[in-house]
Scaffold this active site. Sequence first.
Site, short mmCIF file in Angstrom:
data_model
loop_
_atom_site.label_atom_id
_atom_site.label_comp_id
_atom_site.label_asym_id
_atom_site.label_seq_id
_atom_site.Cartn_x
_atom_site.Cartn_y
_atom_site.Cartn_z
N GLY A 13 0.82 -1.21 0.00
CA GLY A 13 0.00 0.00 0.00
C GLY A 13 0.85 1.26 0.00
O GLY A 13 2.08 1.20 -0.02
N GLN A 14 0.17 2.41 0.06
CA GLN A 14 0.87 3.70 -0.05
C GLN A 14 1.93 3.88 1.03
O GLN A 14 3.08 4.17 0.74
CB GLN A 14 -0.14 4.86 0.02
CG GLN A 14 0.49 6.22 -0.25
CD GLN A 14 -0.37 7.40 0.21
OE1 GLN A 14 -1.34 7.21 0.95
NE2 GLN A 14 -0.03 8.59 -0.23
N ARG A 38 -2.26 -8.96 -1.83
CA ARG A 38 -1.86 -9.10 -3.23
C ARG A 38 -0.50 -9.78 -3.29
O ARG A 38 0.25 -9.76 -2.32
CB ARG A 38 -1.71 -7.71 -3.87
CG ARG A 38 -3.01 -6.94 -3.92
CD ARG A 38 -2.77 -5.48 -4.18
NE ARG A 38 -2.31 -4.79 -2.98
CZ ARG A 38 -2.28 -3.47 -2.82
NH1 ARG A 38 -2.64 -2.69 -3.80
NH2 ARG A 38 -1.87 -2.93 -1.70
N TYR A 145 -15.30 4.37 7.11
CA TYR A 145 -13.85 4.37 7.36
C TYR A 145 -13.56 5.02 8.73
O TYR A 145 -12.81 4.47 9.55
CB TYR A 145 -13.16 5.15 6.24
CG TYR A 145 -11.67 5.33 6.40
CD1 TYR A 145 -10.80 4.24 6.33
CD2 TYR A 145 -11.12 6.60 6.59
CE1 TYR A 145 -9.44 4.41 6.45
CE2 TYR A 145 -9.76 6.77 6.70
CZ TYR A 145 -8.92 5.68 6.64
OH TYR A 145 -7.56 5.86 6.76
N1 SER Z 1 -6.14 9.57 3.38
C1 SER Z 1 -7.24 8.91 3.98
C2 SER Z 1 -8.45 8.97 3.14
O1 SER Z 1 -8.60 9.93 2.44
C3 SER Z 1 -7.54 9.51 5.31
O2 SER Z 1 -6.94 8.77 6.30
O3 SER Z 1 -9.27 8.09 3.18
#
Ligand code: SER
Length: 322
Positions: A13-14, A38, A145
Amino acid sequence: MNAKKILIIGSMGQIGSDLVKELRKRYGTQNVIASDYRTPAREALEQWMPFESLDITKKDTIVGVIKRHGINTIYHMAAILSAVGEQNPHLAWEVNMEGLYNVLEVAREYKIERMFFPSSIAAFGPQTPKDNTPQDTILQPTTMYGVTKVTGELLCNYYVERFGMDIRGVRFPGIISSETPPGGGTTDFAVAIFYEAIRHKSYECFVREDTTLPMMYMPDAIKGIVDLMEADLSRLKHHSNFNLASMSFSAKELAAEIKKHIPEFVCTYKPDFRQRIADSWPRSIDDTVARQEWGWKPSYDIASMTKDMLEKLRYRHIHGKL
Ligand code: SER
């Protein structure tokens, strides 16, 4: 603490991809196991080794990796971000909550000595003070989230209190990076704008120009993780929810900063469903507590971050790698 044997979950991931590189530099390649749901492309596999495929929704696969490598430290970076989470809330719950619970349970059973869990500014909501958001404040997010991040913070703190575990975490702002692009977040526009400025000298931004959010450059994000994980436990009064700040700017201010380097650059604005998410988050964050408890101090501002991003992306573009 024993010699570190580290597992990074969500390595591709990032944040994970930069974190793998930094931790391998510090603690040795063989002591840092990369993992992701992945599998890397065959030609890239070499650079990821040691690597394990791992699905956090299946506890047994986590146990297998922990046992095989004698893991004692976990960085749990796998998550569904805010925009994808709004499109698929059930998936966000499954990965972010059930996944975290599995990782915590395995960490408890196998006596993991230290664990990192990233939270986010998404833990805040529309009722939170928007400017200089305090450390301890209203946490009523309106995205799935955000719900999983608040719950994740509480769950990690519960494991600290109830089981005496050492779990540490920060509330990251939007993270800007030149290596691996983010996947499915609301702050992704602040990364995409750079790629499009280099490739096409134009960008259509998915939030309004006056949308102001807290942001951070990847080298500072990695420094924050490393410094917190190296901090003396006895100094920490908070554990899994440190506010972290570095810079705040509007989409328009970022476009203007890029224009200083690429005068022809044009940014247009066409807000979509992500605007509502952005509007529910703070504009700026008070990170005094992180500064006091473990010496947090970022290095980049909007000007130095923009200059570095453009240099890195331009180099890759010239070499046909963007
Ligand atoms: N960068 C994230 C998002 O935009 C925030 O934690 O979901």
